[in-house]
Motif scaffolding. Structure first.
Motif, PDB file in Angstrom:
ATOM      1  N   GLY A 151      -1.355   0.840   5.087  1.00  0.00           N
ATOM      2  CA  GLY A 151      -0.348   0.614   4.053  1.00  0.00           C
ATOM      3  C   GLY A 151      -0.682  -0.613   3.232  1.00  0.00           C
ATOM      4  N   PHE A 153       0.997  -3.067   0.057  1.00  0.00           N
ATOM      5  CA  PHE A 153       2.042  -3.429  -0.896  1.00  0.00           C
ATOM      6  C   PHE A 153       1.427  -4.324  -1.965  1.00  0.00           C
ATOM      7  N   SER A 155       2.271  -6.495  -5.453  1.00  0.00           N
ATOM      8  CA  SER A 155       3.249  -7.078  -6.369  1.00  0.00           C
ATOM      9  C   SER A 155       2.489  -7.623  -7.572  1.00  0.00           C
ATOM     10  N   ALA A 172      -4.872  -0.117  -7.217  1.00  0.00           N
ATOM     11  CA  ALA A 172      -4.031   0.895  -6.578  1.00  0.00           C
ATOM     12  C   ALA A 172      -4.719   2.250  -6.566  1.00  0.00           C
ATOM     13  N   ALA A 181      -1.752   4.306   1.789  1.00  0.00           N
ATOM     14  CA  ALA A 181      -0.389   4.487   1.284  1.00  0.00           C
ATOM     15  C   ALA A 181      -0.021   3.227   0.514  1.00  0.00           C
ATOM     16  N   VAL A 182       0.033   3.328  -0.816  1.00  0.00           N
ATOM     17  CA  VAL A 182       0.187   2.154  -1.676  1.00  0.00           C
ATOM     18  C   VAL A 182       1.564   2.145  -2.332  1.00  0.00           C
ATOM     19  N   GLU A 183       2.198   0.978  -2.293  1.00  0.00           N
ATOM     20  CA  GLU A 183       3.438   0.768  -3.029  1.00  0.00           C
ATOM     21  C   GLU A 183       3.186  -0.346  -4.034  1.00  0.00           C
ATOM     22  N   LEU A 184       3.203   0.001  -5.316  1.00  0.00           N
ATOM     23  CA  LEU A 184       2.964  -0.958  -6.392  1.00  0.00           C
ATOM     24  C   LEU A 184       4.300  -1.295  -7.046  1.00  0.00           C
ATOM     25  N   ARG A 185       4.682  -2.552  -6.976  1.00  0.00           N
ATOM     26  CA  ARG A 185       5.942  -3.012  -7.558  1.00  0.00           C
ATOM     27  C   ARG A 185       5.650  -4.030  -8.657  1.00  0.00           C
ATOM     28  N   GLN A 200      11.033  -7.736  -1.975  1.00  0.00           N
ATOM     29  CA  GLN A 200      10.517  -6.365  -1.816  1.00  0.00           C
ATOM     30  C   GLN A 200       9.424  -6.311  -0.755  1.00  0.00           C
ATOM     31  N   TRP A 204       9.462  -4.237   2.766  1.00  0.00           N
ATOM     32  CA  TRP A 204       8.367  -3.301   3.053  1.00  0.00           C
ATOM     33  C   TRP A 204       7.704  -3.635   4.386  1.00  0.00           C
ATOM     34  N   LYS A 207       9.781  -2.556   7.376  1.00  0.00           N
ATOM     35  CA  LYS A 207       9.637  -1.129   7.698  1.00  0.00           C
ATOM     36  C   LYS A 207       8.333  -0.880   8.449  1.00  0.00           C
TER      37      LYS A 207
END
Length: 218
Positions: A151, A153, A155, A172, A181-185, A200, A204, A207
């Protein structure tokens, strides 16, 4: 060999405050040192072990992780060599401090985020996850490693003049293309860690911590 790899980096270590905790590999930005991100690490996860090395490159008195030829132009050969050295440090430190290597999470800002991204791309089985603030894509043609189960994350600032938005998007894409599994904020600011992005990232990471305590890790 592991003892030599650990001794090669000046660093700080703080033990975990709970069983089965994550270990945060804290990677400072240009001009920082091994003390810079300790407070950030505790804010992200108050129970984690903290492993915080100092970059070995001196750029006119400022610590960095690898050399650059100009602003935003990296010395690729040096980047690759320094990334491999850092990977050896992380592996050796996990053995030395008796850490679970499957719970190693890189946390980086700016230059530290860039070498953390290079760790992901060059050593895909080293990190469980990464939290990257103001990162760029460090490698134009990264190896085709398998990042399934990892994972990330990200920012990124919409008005960041140093790590522009297209760099975060490229990174990303590279990570997703290799199975991460990428979360781009996004945040509206520039080159820094903003309060909303920190909140954020903390959520993340919470979790992720819950998932790693209930599910077997890859």
């Amino acid at each position: 060999m592991s003892a030599e790899a650990v001794a090669a980096f000046r660093h700080r270590f703080a033990p975990a405050r709970a069983d089965d905790a994550l270990t945060l590999l804290l990677l400072h930005g240009t001009g920082g040192d091994e003390n810079d991100l300790l407070e950030l690490g505790r804010a992200l996860d108050g129970r984690a072990a903290l492993l915080s090395p100092r970059g070995q490159v001196d750029e006119q008195g400022a610590n960095r992780w690898f050399r650059r030829l100009a602003e935003g132009v990296f010395d690729t050969d040096d980047l690759i060599a320094r990334t491999d050295q850092l990977a050896a440090f992380a592996t050796g430190a996990a053995a030395h401090y008796r850490l679970d290597p499957s719970r190693l999470v890189a946390v980086g800002f700016s230059n530290g985020a860039n070498i953390a991204a290079a760790l992901l791309l060059r050593h895909p089985h080293l990190l469980r996850a990464a939290v990257l603030f103001a990162a760029m894509a460090p490698l134009d043609d990264p190896p085709r490693g398998d990042l399934s189960g990892v994972g990330v994350f990200l920012s990124a600032g919409r008005t960041d003049p140093i790590a522009p938005p297209e760099q975060a998007e490229l990174l990303a894409e590279q990570l997703v293309d290799r199975g991460a599994a990428v979360e781009l904020r996004w945040h509206p600011g520039g080159h820094g860690i903003e309060r909303r992005g920190l909140a954020q990232a903390t959520a993340w990471l919470g979790k992720l911590r819950t998932a790693t305590s209930t599910d077997p890790l890859p």
